[in-house]
Design a protein around this motif. Sequence first.
Motif, short mmCIF file in Angstrom:
data_model
loop_
_atom_site.label_atom_id
_atom_site.label_comp_id
_atom_site.label_asym_id
_atom_site.label_seq_id
_atom_site.Cartn_x
_atom_site.Cartn_y
_atom_site.Cartn_z
N ASN A 195 0.84 -1.20 0.00
CA ASN A 195 0.00 0.00 0.00
C ASN A 195 0.88 1.25 0.00
OD1 ASN A 195 -1.77 2.10 0.47
ND2 ASN A 195 -2.95 1.00 2.02
N PRO A 196 0.96 1.98 -1.11
CA PRO A 196 1.80 3.18 -1.13
C PRO A 196 1.24 4.31 -0.28
CG PRO A 196 0.59 2.96 -3.19
CD PRO A 196 0.34 1.70 -2.42
N PHE A 197 -0.06 4.30 -0.01
CA PHE A 197 -0.65 5.38 0.78
C PHE A 197 -0.24 5.31 2.25
CE2 PHE A 197 -3.59 4.91 -2.83
CZ PHE A 197 -3.60 6.22 -3.29
N THR A 198 0.15 4.14 2.71
CA THR A 198 0.61 3.99 4.10
C THR A 198 2.13 3.83 4.15
OG1 THR A 198 0.20 1.61 4.01
CG2 THR A 198 -1.57 3.00 4.87
N VAL A 223 11.46 1.33 -2.65
CA VAL A 223 11.83 1.11 -1.26
C VAL A 223 10.61 0.60 -0.48
CG1 VAL A 223 12.58 2.20 0.89
CG2 VAL A 223 13.64 2.85 -1.28
N VAL A 224 10.81 -0.47 0.26
CA VAL A 224 9.75 -1.02 1.10
C VAL A 224 10.13 -0.76 2.55
CG1 VAL A 224 8.53 -3.12 1.81
CG2 VAL A 224 9.17 -2.78 -0.59
N GLY A 225 9.24 -0.10 3.27
CA GLY A 225 9.48 0.16 4.68
C GLY A 225 9.41 -1.11 5.50
N VAL A 226 9.85 -1.03 6.74
CA VAL A 226 9.86 -2.21 7.62
C VAL A 226 8.46 -2.78 7.78
CG1 VAL A 226 10.37 -3.03 9.94
CG2 VAL A 226 11.93 -1.46 8.82
N ASP A 227 7.45 -1.90 7.90
CA ASP A 227 6.08 -2.39 8.02
C ASP A 227 5.66 -3.15 6.78
OD1 ASP A 227 5.88 -1.24 10.51
OD2 ASP A 227 4.88 0.58 9.81
N SER A 269 7.30 -6.57 6.88
CA SER A 269 6.62 -7.40 7.85
C SER A 269 5.31 -7.94 7.29
CB SER A 269 6.36 -6.61 9.13
OG SER A 269 5.66 -7.37 10.08
N ARG A 270 4.59 -7.10 6.56
CA ARG A 270 3.30 -7.53 6.05
C ARG A 270 3.43 -8.58 4.95
NH1 ARG A 270 -0.11 -7.11 2.51
NH2 ARG A 270 0.90 -5.57 1.21
N ILE A 271 4.39 -8.39 4.03
CA ILE A 271 4.50 -9.38 2.96
C ILE A 271 5.07 -10.70 3.49
CG2 ILE A 271 4.68 -7.64 1.15
CD1 ILE A 271 7.65 -8.14 0.98
N ILE A 288 15.08 -8.92 6.93
CA ILE A 288 14.90 -8.70 5.50
C ILE A 288 15.73 -9.69 4.69
CG2 ILE A 288 15.37 -7.05 3.63
CD1 ILE A 288 14.58 -4.83 5.67
N GLN A 289 16.99 -9.89 5.08
CA GLN A 289 17.84 -10.81 4.32
C GLN A 289 17.34 -12.25 4.45
OE1 GLN A 289 19.98 -9.79 2.19
NE2 GLN A 289 19.70 -7.67 2.81
#
Length: 264
Positions: free
Chosen positions: A59-62, A78-82, A85-87, A168-169
């Motif tokens: 979700n780019p909005f969040t 770029v994917v944030g930590v949240d 975690s979600r994926i 992440i790794q």
Amino acid sequence: MNAQAKPSLLAKFGDRYAVDPNKMFETLKATAFKQRDGSAPSNEQMMALLVVADQYRLNPFTREIYAFPDKQNGIVPVVGVDGWSRIINGHPEFDGMEFRYSDALVTPPGASAPSHEWVECVMYRKDRGRPIVVREYLDEVYRAPFKEGMKGPWQTHTKRFLRHKAMIQCARLAFGFVGIFDEDEAGRIAEQSERDMGAAQVVREQAKALPACPEEQIEKYAAVVESGQRPAEQIISMLQTRYELTPGQRSALLEVATTQGDQA
């Protein structure tokens, strides 16, 4: 009967968030995917980001996914930590994870407090008999302050950032997530791109600055080639690091080698 046409990428996003696709596209340009200098990404860059967002249902909005510019007018997703975690938690084969920490503590330069020397992430899959284990070492991922006297996230939240790196790794190995990065990785990509561009510029400037090779040098090294001390190709390679050789000068050295070979 014709198969039902698949909705376009924009239509899919519009349906997902219940907004007009065109309005959504322009809104993302001005918000989630807006660049640090205030400019909006190109339509091509936007589509590349939306493809990644759709692939991982981010979700780019969040701010689960956002854009990070590199130094070659490109975009790094770029994917944030949240988002990570979600994926991870949303993967159908995910069966939990845990972390292990080193007993030894170290304090890297500029850090506010000691941190674990390494962190291990252990991920379990429902379809695997053994877990996937990845250990990340602090000395390999720690980033020093950008400016002397200033503290970034690696200085203020060292333990947390090292744990994020391990997670992440490990997720990449466990589930094959590709084409996405955390912000720290994106920053390193941009820095490397800038260094590569700088190195290329230095090479170009050095090439332009090479002086013409004096004929005395050609005569001097022609005698070296003729004596058999060094081959012509080696002499030419050496001279080209110091001078701009003309085709005639290269030919003169090569002809000396040819004449020497004929006389041998």
